[in-house]
Scaffold this active site. Structure first.
Site, PDB file in Angstrom:
ATOM      1  N   CYS A  17       0.858  -1.187   0.000  1.00 17.35           N
ATOM      2  CA  CYS A  17       0.000   0.000   0.000  1.00 17.35           C
ATOM      3  C   CYS A  17       0.896   1.239   0.000  1.00 17.35           C
ATOM      4  O   CYS A  17       1.733   1.410   0.893  1.00 17.35           O
ATOM      5  CB  CYS A  17      -0.925   0.005   1.220  1.00 17.35           C
ATOM      6  SG  CYS A  17      -1.779   1.585   1.422  1.00 17.35           S
ATOM      7  N   CYS A  25       0.583   3.396   3.212  1.00 21.01           N
ATOM      8  CA  CYS A  25       1.227   2.732   4.357  1.00 21.01           C
ATOM      9  C   CYS A  25       2.740   2.940   4.293  1.00 21.01           C
ATOM     10  O   CYS A  25       3.387   3.191   5.315  1.00 21.01           O
ATOM     11  CB  CYS A  25       0.909   1.238   4.379  1.00 21.01           C
ATOM     12  SG  CYS A  25      -0.737   0.828   5.014  1.00 21.01           S
ATOM     13  N   ASP A  43       0.257  16.693  -1.516  1.00 22.81           N
ATOM     14  CA  ASP A  43      -0.054  15.868  -2.679  1.00 22.81           C
ATOM     15  C   ASP A  43       1.032  16.099  -3.740  1.00 22.81           C
ATOM     16  O   ASP A  43       1.464  17.225  -3.983  1.00 22.81           O
ATOM     17  CB  ASP A  43      -1.435  16.232  -3.237  1.00 22.81           C
ATOM     18  CG  ASP A  43      -1.968  15.164  -4.181  1.00 22.81           C
ATOM     19  OD1 ASP A  43      -2.958  14.494  -3.809  1.00 22.81           O
ATOM     20  OD2 ASP A  43      -1.390  14.986  -5.274  1.00 22.81           O
ATOM     21  N   HIS A  70      -4.177   1.228   8.334  1.00 20.65           N
ATOM     22  CA  HIS A  70      -4.734   1.039   6.996  1.00 20.65           C
ATOM     23  C   HIS A  70      -6.230   0.730   7.022  1.00 20.65           C
ATOM     24  O   HIS A  70      -6.661  -0.238   7.662  1.00 20.65           O
ATOM     25  CB  HIS A  70      -4.014  -0.103   6.258  1.00 20.65           C
ATOM     26  CG  HIS A  70      -4.575  -0.296   4.884  1.00 20.65           C
ATOM     27  ND1 HIS A  70      -4.028   0.301   3.782  1.00 20.65           N
ATOM     28  CD2 HIS A  70      -5.685  -0.954   4.439  1.00 20.65           C
ATOM     29  CE1 HIS A  70      -4.779   0.026   2.725  1.00 20.65           C
ATOM     30  NE2 HIS A  70      -5.783  -0.743   3.101  1.00 20.65           N
ATOM     31  N   ASN A  89     -12.581  10.815  -2.021  1.00 29.45           N
ATOM     32  CA  ASN A  89     -12.999   9.987  -3.150  1.00 29.45           C
ATOM     33  C   ASN A  89     -13.151   8.556  -2.643  1.00 29.45           C
ATOM     34  O   ASN A  89     -12.253   8.017  -1.993  1.00 29.45           O
ATOM     35  CB  ASN A  89     -11.952  10.054  -4.266  1.00 29.45           C
ATOM     36  CG  ASN A  89     -11.856  11.439  -4.875  1.00 29.45           C
ATOM     37  OD1 ASN A  89     -12.855  12.153  -4.953  1.00 29.45           O
ATOM     38  ND2 ASN A  89     -10.670  11.827  -5.307  1.00 29.45           N
ATOM     39  N   GLY A 131     -13.202   8.260  -8.506  1.00 29.97           N
ATOM     40  CA  GLY A 131     -11.885   8.869  -8.644  1.00 29.97           C
ATOM     41  C   GLY A 131     -10.872   8.410  -7.617  1.00 29.97           C
ATOM     42  O   GLY A 131      -9.760   8.939  -7.577  1.00 29.97           O
ATOM     43  N   HIS A 174      -8.069   8.482   2.646  1.00 32.51           N
ATOM     44  CA  HIS A 174      -7.356   9.770   2.704  1.00 32.51           C
ATOM     45  C   HIS A 174      -8.314  10.903   2.408  1.00 32.51           C
ATOM     46  O   HIS A 174      -9.219  10.773   1.598  1.00 32.51           O
ATOM     47  CB  HIS A 174      -6.183   9.808   1.721  1.00 32.51           C
ATOM     48  CG  HIS A 174      -6.552   9.502   0.303  1.00 32.51           C
ATOM     49  ND1 HIS A 174      -6.720   8.218  -0.158  1.00 32.51           N
ATOM     50  CD2 HIS A 174      -6.795  10.308  -0.750  1.00 32.51           C
ATOM     51  CE1 HIS A 174      -7.049   8.243  -1.433  1.00 32.51           C
ATOM     52  NE2 HIS A 174      -7.107   9.507  -1.828  1.00 32.51           N
ATOM     53  N   HIS A 178      -8.490  14.774   0.936  1.00 32.82           N
ATOM     54  CA  HIS A 178      -7.813  15.859   0.224  1.00 32.82           C
ATOM     55  C   HIS A 178      -8.236  17.167   0.890  1.00 32.82           C
ATOM     56  O   HIS A 178      -9.440  17.437   0.993  1.00 32.82           O
ATOM     57  CB  HIS A 178      -8.274  15.929  -1.237  1.00 32.82           C
ATOM     58  CG  HIS A 178      -7.937  14.738  -2.064  1.00 32.82           C
ATOM     59  ND1 HIS A 178      -6.890  14.722  -2.962  1.00 32.82           N
ATOM     60  CD2 HIS A 178      -8.522  13.514  -2.152  1.00 32.82           C
ATOM     61  CE1 HIS A 178      -6.847  13.551  -3.580  1.00 32.82           C
ATOM     62  NE2 HIS A 178      -7.830  12.796  -3.109  1.00 32.82           N
TER      63      HIS A 178
HETATM   64  P1  5GP Z   1      -7.300   9.640  -4.983  1.00 32.96           P
HETATM   65  O1  5GP Z   1      -7.292   9.780  -6.481  1.00 32.96           O
HETATM   66  O2  5GP Z   1      -7.123   8.199  -4.566  1.00 32.96           O
HETATM   67  O3  5GP Z   1      -8.435  10.317  -4.297  1.00 32.96           O
HETATM   68  O4  5GP Z   1      -6.028  10.448  -4.475  1.00 32.96           O
HETATM   69  C1  5GP Z   1      -4.732   9.958  -4.526  1.00 32.96           C
HETATM   70  C2  5GP Z   1      -3.822  11.159  -4.501  1.00 32.96           C
HETATM   71  O5  5GP Z   1      -2.528  10.715  -4.164  1.00 32.96           O
HETATM   72  C3  5GP Z   1      -3.709  11.896  -5.841  1.00 32.96           C
HETATM   73  O6  5GP Z   1      -4.121  13.249  -5.677  1.00 32.96           O
HETATM   74  C4  5GP Z   1      -2.218  11.784  -6.190  1.00 32.96           C
HETATM   75  O7  5GP Z   1      -1.707  12.966  -6.765  1.00 32.96           O
HETATM   76  C5  5GP Z   1      -1.571  11.477  -4.850  1.00 32.96           C
HETATM   77  N1  5GP Z   1      -0.386  10.664  -4.937  1.00 32.96           N
HETATM   78  C6  5GP Z   1      -0.226   9.517  -5.659  1.00 32.96           C
HETATM   79  N2  5GP Z   1       1.004   8.995  -5.446  1.00 32.96           N
HETATM   80  C7  5GP Z   1       1.627   9.838  -4.580  1.00 32.96           C
HETATM   81  C8  5GP Z   1       2.927   9.828  -3.973  1.00 32.96           C
HETATM   82  O8  5GP Z   1       3.761   8.934  -4.182  1.00 32.96           O
HETATM   83  N3  5GP Z   1       3.217  10.847  -3.123  1.00 32.96           N
HETATM   84  C9  5GP Z   1       2.327  11.853  -2.857  1.00 32.96           C
HETATM   85  N4  5GP Z   1       2.729  12.819  -2.025  1.00 32.96           N
HETATM   86  N5  5GP Z   1       1.094  11.883  -3.395  1.00 32.96           N
HETATM   87  C10 5GP Z   1       0.741  10.893  -4.251  1.00 32.96           C
HETATM   88 ZN    ZN Z   2      -2.369   1.529   3.592  1.00 27.29          ZN
END
Ligand code: 5GP
Ligand code: ZN
Length: 112
Positions: A7, A10, A33, A49, A88, A94, A101, A103
């Site tokens: 993950c 994680c 992000d 997790h 999301n 999305g 998490h 945002h």
């Molecule tokens: P989701 O699309 O699942 O709601 O959000 C995942 C978020 O994680 C996205 O906004 C993406 O930019 C961010 N993200 C993906 N991989 C990484 C990473 O390795 N480091 C950081 N800081 N953010 C990440």
């Molecule tokens: Zn996790």
């Protein structure tokens, strides 16, 4: 910490993948992000997790409450105290990382 193998978040919580830390306490970790969608775009994750925010609310509701408090703190520290909070939930909505998490978007007038 209850962690899941393979993950991404994680691994970020455990420090195995680098991130820019914004805030940390006993329950949550917050970091910038990688691909910001606003001037301030911070992710707040539970240290344990859970696949999504619904599972988090069911199993660790105090941590969901903490996430909201930390979102307010980050928005006050980095901006004017206003913020958009997004969870999301599910691939079609999305969600791309299946570790719960939030945002936190702020730092500018956000588009509707
Ligand atoms: P989701 O699309 O699942 O709601 O959000 C995942 C978020 O994680 C996205 O906004 C993406 O930019 C961010 N993200 C993906 N991989 C990484 C990473 O390795 N480091 C950081 N800081 N953010 C990440
Ligand atoms: Zn996790």
């Amino acid at each position: 910490m209850a962690q899941k193998d393979d993950c991404l978040f994680c691994k970020i919580v455990a420090g195995k993948i680098p991130s820019t830390k914004v805030y940390e306490d006993d329950l949550v970790y917050a970091f910038n992000d990688l691909n910001p969608k606003a001037k301030v775009h911070v992710l707040i994750v539970p240290k344990n997790h859970y696949d999504n925010v619904v599972e988090l609310e069911q199993k660790e509701p105090a941590t969901l409450a903490r996430i909201i408090e930390v979102a307010q703190k980050i928005a006050s520290d980095k901006a004017d105290g206003t913020f958009r909070l997004i969870f999301n939930t599910g691939r079609n909505a999305g969600q791309s990382v299946f570790h719960a998490h939030a945002h936190v978007l702020t730092g500018e007038v956000l588009p509707e």
